[in-house]
Write a protein that holds these residues in place. Structure first.
Motif, PDB file in Angstrom:
ATOM      1  N   THR A  77      87.999  12.381 -54.555  1.00  0.00           N
ATOM      2  CA  THR A  77      86.864  13.146 -53.424  1.00  0.00           C
ATOM      3  C   THR A  77      87.373  14.702 -54.544  1.00  0.00           C
ATOM      4  N   LEU A  78      86.913  15.522 -53.946  1.00  0.00           N
ATOM      5  CA  LEU A  78      86.703  16.896 -54.184  1.00  0.00           C
ATOM      6  C   LEU A  78      85.839  17.822 -52.835  1.00  0.00           C
ATOM      7  N   ALA A  79      86.844  19.088 -52.171  1.00  0.00           N
ATOM      8  CA  ALA A  79      86.639  19.408 -51.115  1.00  0.00           C
ATOM      9  C   ALA A  79      86.922  21.083 -50.988  1.00  0.00           C
ATOM     10  N   ILE A  80      85.969  21.989 -50.741  1.00  0.00           N
ATOM     11  CA  ILE A  80      85.935  23.627 -50.740  1.00  0.00           C
ATOM     12  C   ILE A  80      85.883  23.653 -49.168  1.00  0.00           C
ATOM     13  N   PHE A  81      87.201  24.611 -48.841  1.00  0.00           N
ATOM     14  CA  PHE A  81      86.957  24.783 -47.446  1.00  0.00           C
ATOM     15  C   PHE A  81      87.412  26.674 -47.986  1.00  0.00           C
ATOM     16  N   THR A  82      86.377  27.296 -46.625  1.00  0.00           N
ATOM     17  CA  THR A  82      86.622  28.326 -46.678  1.00  0.00           C
ATOM     18  C   THR A  82      87.218  28.970 -45.557  1.00  0.00           C
ATOM     19  N   GLU A  83      87.920  30.141 -45.914  1.00  0.00           N
ATOM     20  CA  GLU A  83      88.339  30.677 -43.983  1.00  0.00           C
ATOM     21  C   GLU A  83      88.068  32.754 -44.274  1.00  0.00           C
ATOM     22  N   GLY A 105      80.885  28.502 -49.580  1.00  0.00           N
ATOM     23  CA  GLY A 105      82.019  27.067 -49.546  1.00  0.00           C
ATOM     24  C   GLY A 105      80.683  26.523 -50.585  1.00  0.00           C
ATOM     25  N   ARG A 106      79.387  26.065 -49.855  1.00  0.00           N
ATOM     26  CA  ARG A 106      78.787  25.310 -50.732  1.00  0.00           C
ATOM     27  C   ARG A 106      78.166  25.667 -52.059  1.00  0.00           C
ATOM     28  N   VAL A 107      78.386  27.165 -52.289  1.00  0.00           N
ATOM     29  CA  VAL A 107      78.413  27.750 -53.771  1.00  0.00           C
ATOM     30  C   VAL A 107      79.102  27.343 -55.419  1.00  0.00           C
ATOM     31  N   ILE A 108      80.337  27.333 -54.476  1.00  0.00           N
ATOM     32  CA  ILE A 108      81.509  27.053 -54.995  1.00  0.00           C
ATOM     33  C   ILE A 108      82.002  25.270 -55.119  1.00  0.00           C
ATOM     34  N   ASP A 109      81.551  24.695 -54.255  1.00  0.00           N
ATOM     35  CA  ASP A 109      81.110  23.332 -54.345  1.00  0.00           C
ATOM     36  C   ASP A 109      80.468  22.595 -55.431  1.00  0.00           C
ATOM     37  N   ARG A 110      79.207  23.191 -54.923  1.00  0.00           N
ATOM     38  CA  ARG A 110      78.368  22.553 -56.093  1.00  0.00           C
ATOM     39  C   ARG A 110      78.458  23.404 -57.555  1.00  0.00           C
ATOM     40  N   GLY A 111      79.730  23.658 -58.227  1.00  0.00           N
ATOM     41  CA  GLY A 111      79.384  24.846 -59.265  1.00  0.00           C
ATOM     42  C   GLY A 111      80.721  23.824 -60.048  1.00  0.00           C
ATOM     43  N   LEU A 112      81.461  23.319 -59.205  1.00  0.00           N
ATOM     44  CA  LEU A 112      82.159  22.184 -59.476  1.00  0.00           C
ATOM     45  C   LEU A 112      81.842  20.863 -59.737  1.00  0.00           C
ATOM     46  N   ARG A 113      81.788  20.132 -58.399  1.00  0.00           N
ATOM     47  CA  ARG A 113      81.909  18.645 -57.734  1.00  0.00           C
ATOM     48  C   ARG A 113      80.695  18.560 -58.811  1.00  0.00           C
ATOM     49  N   GLU A 114      78.835  18.827 -58.726  1.00  0.00           N
ATOM     50  CA  GLU A 114      78.560  18.529 -58.800  1.00  0.00           C
ATOM     51  C   GLU A 114      78.412  18.700 -60.708  1.00  0.00           C
ATOM     52  N   SER A 115      78.521  19.264 -61.413  1.00  0.00           N
ATOM     53  CA  SER A 115      79.049  19.690 -63.229  1.00  0.00           C
ATOM     54  C   SER A 115      80.013  19.136 -63.607  1.00  0.00           C
ATOM     55  N   ARG A 116      80.588  18.595 -62.133  1.00  0.00           N
ATOM     56  CA  ARG A 116      81.782  16.962 -62.895  1.00  0.00           C
ATOM     57  C   ARG A 116      83.138  18.482 -63.860  1.00  0.00           C
ATOM     58  N   ALA A 117      83.216  19.315 -63.263  1.00  0.00           N
ATOM     59  CA  ALA A 117      84.240  19.890 -64.049  1.00  0.00           C
ATOM     60  C   ALA A 117      86.008  19.145 -63.814  1.00  0.00           C
ATOM     61  N   VAL A 118      86.077  19.132 -62.937  1.00  0.00           N
ATOM     62  CA  VAL A 118      87.359  17.755 -62.511  1.00  0.00           C
ATOM     63  C   VAL A 118      86.986  16.373 -62.402  1.00  0.00           C
ATOM     64  N   ASP A 119      87.440  15.782 -63.515  1.00  0.00           N
ATOM     65  CA  ASP A 119      87.871  13.892 -63.883  1.00  0.00           C
ATOM     66  C   ASP A 119      88.182  13.571 -62.573  1.00  0.00           C
ATOM     67  N   MET A 120      87.511  12.585 -61.530  1.00  0.00           N
ATOM     68  CA  MET A 120      87.571  12.500 -60.432  1.00  0.00           C
ATOM     69  C   MET A 120      87.981  10.865 -60.680  1.00  0.00           C
ATOM     70  N   GLU A 121      87.424   9.960 -61.720  1.00  0.00           N
ATOM     71  CA  GLU A 121      88.064   8.964 -62.236  1.00  0.00           C
ATOM     72  C   GLU A 121      89.459   8.636 -62.560  1.00  0.00           C
ATOM     73  N   GLY A 234      77.896  27.779 -72.823  1.00  0.00           N
ATOM     74  CA  GLY A 234      76.525  28.073 -72.258  1.00  0.00           C
ATOM     75  C   GLY A 234      76.274  27.206 -70.974  1.00  0.00           C
ATOM     76  N   ASP A 235      76.740  26.354 -71.169  1.00  0.00           N
ATOM     77  CA  ASP A 235      76.140  25.642 -70.299  1.00  0.00           C
ATOM     78  C   ASP A 235      75.501  26.112 -68.467  1.00  0.00           C
ATOM     79  N   ILE A 236      74.429  25.930 -67.969  1.00  0.00           N
ATOM     80  CA  ILE A 236      74.031  26.004 -66.092  1.00  0.00           C
ATOM     81  C   ILE A 236      74.342  25.121 -65.890  1.00  0.00           C
ATOM     82  N   CYS A 237      75.225  24.873 -64.566  1.00  0.00           N
ATOM     83  CA  CYS A 237      76.116  24.183 -63.763  1.00  0.00           C
ATOM     84  C   CYS A 237      75.700  24.504 -62.621  1.00  0.00           C
ATOM     85  N   ALA A 238      74.918  25.386 -62.330  1.00  0.00           N
ATOM     86  CA  ALA A 238      73.876  25.926 -60.913  1.00  0.00           C
ATOM     87  C   ALA A 238      73.801  27.239 -60.654  1.00  0.00           C
ATOM     88  N   ILE A 239      72.493  27.259 -59.728  1.00  0.00           N
ATOM     89  CA  ILE A 239      71.655  28.520 -59.586  1.00  0.00           C
ATOM     90  C   ILE A 239      71.579  28.702 -57.991  1.00  0.00           C
TER      91      ILE A 239
END
Length: 393
Positions: A77-83, A105-121, A234-239
């Motif tokens: 799992t990957l979670a983003i927390f902001t303070e 937090g949601r914008v950064i989390d969507r860009g990292l997690r939904e684009s599968r930038a980090v290999d979760m497996e 050039g791949d669009i990860c999130a808008i």
């Protein structure tokens, strides 16, 4: 506490908008120029500090073993927390996160997690039981505008330098997880496939004027904002389009093309900073070994060289022992063949003894040495053996 946020006066608003119409900005940049970016790292892995103009963000990554979700038993799992600290901006409330903190937090989390930038497996240890849960904490130290881009860069830089402990599975049932100390086994980096870079655009004048990386004052005047998360390919990860005035599709496509160029530039800066940090840390771990001693040692004018075993044995045979030197002042051994007579040797000491060893040529065995009395005078010493007088008992 929204009333504490800085609000521009009418003159300030008109000045900023009129300057943008002339392709000028308050800080002297052009419409599509980023502010100066500075990336630094802390002493520990997974700690980064990003300064984008006057915006200052600190990122820190940690990980722990948890039980995975039921629908994804072999993925971490990957979670983003902001303070948001009131020290960064008086508009930030202490305690519970506000709307801006949740949106960030949601914008950064969507860009990292939904684009599968980090290999979760790769974060899975035992499927269905133990996986690594990676947590990214983003602390806003100073709000100078465009927090999304600065926080996104801080998160990527921290993830690139983070190292998780290596663990093995053992035990009787093969399900026991052993987490190794970093001093025993080197920690492992995260597998990052690509870097999704967030590029924020601000719209002015009914969407006709577009600028990149808005400042704190420009955000107070802008009519709308859009954040495009794109990688260097050039791949669009999130808008993300958070309300405001409407924008034409042609303007959105233009922003995406600009974001693609900016993403490649920022990605190269992040990789360069990470490589510099990794190289510097690796050099600190290098231990220099002492140079090997040379076989030939030169001291002033004396040269000492190694000798072979045969020469050392010959030298040891030729050198008299201390016991022989103490018992006899001078001892001489004469080797002669069986057909030759033993030759007497002169000694300077009057009390010296002469040993004559006769070696047999046929049998190869030595006869017993014959002791001759000590000569009384020099003339007696040089006389032949058969003419010498034997000592009377």
């Amino acid at each position: 506490m929204e009333h504490l946020r800085w609000r521009p006066s009418v003159n300030e608003r008109e000045f900023i908008e009129s300057a943008l119409q002339s392709d000028l900005r308050v800080d002297g940049r052009h419409s599509f120029d980023f502010r100066k970016l500075k990336i630094s790292f802390g002493r520990e892995d997974g700690s980064s500090e990003v300064q984008l103009g006057e915006t200052h963000v600190l990122g820190y990554v940690t990980a722990q073993l948890v039980q995975p979700y039921r629908d994804r038993p072999n993925e971490g799992t990957l979670a983003i927390f902001t303070e948001f600290s009131p020290m960064a901006d008086p508009a930030f409330e202490p305690g519970r996160p506000g709307e801006s903190a949740i949106e960030l937090g949601r914008v950064i989390d969507r860009g990292l997690r939904e684009s599968r930038a980090v290999d979760m497996e790769s974060l899975c240890v035992v499927a269905g039981k133990h996986v690594w849960s990676v947590r990214v904490d983003l602390h806003i130290l100073d709000n100078g505008g465009n927090l999304i881009d600065a926080a996104n860069i801080a998160a990527l830089a921290a993830l690139s330098t983070f190292r998780r402990p290596e663990c093995t599975v053992g035990g009787d049932d093969g399900q026991q997880v052993i987490v190794h100390d970093p001093e025993v086994r080197d920690p492992l980096p995260l597998t990052i496939h690509h870097m999704p870079i967030a590029v924020t655009f601000a719209y002015f004048g009914e969407g006709n004027i577009v600028v990149v990386d808005p400042t704190y004052k420009e955000e107070a005047v802008m009519g709308g904002r859009m954040t495009a998360t794109i990688n260097s390919n050039g791949d669009i990860c999130a808008i993300q389009k958070a309300g405001g005035e409407g924008v034409m599709s042609s303007v959105v496509m233009q922003c995406l093309r600009i974001a693609s160029v900016k993403a490649a530039d920022i990605t190269s800066k992040i990789k360069k900073a990470v490589d510099s940090y990794t190289t510097e840390k690796a050099l600190k771990k290098v231990k220099r070994l002492p140079a090997s001693l040379p076989r030939k040692v030169i001291v002033t004018d004396v040269t000492m060289e190694d000798k072979g075993d045969d020469e050392l044995e010959t030298q040891a045979v030729k050198t008299p022992s201390d016991a022989q030197e103490k018992s006899k002042d001078l001892a001489t051994t004469v080797k002669a063949s069986s057909h030759e007579d033993a030759q007497p040797m002169l000694t300077e000491s009057a009390n010296a003894e002469v040993k004559i060893t006769l070696s047999s040529g046929a049998a190869g065995e030595s006869e017993e040495a014959q002791e001759i009395g000590s000569p009384k005078s020099l003339k007696d010493a040089i006389k032949p053996k058969h003419k010498r007088k034997k000592n009377k008992k």
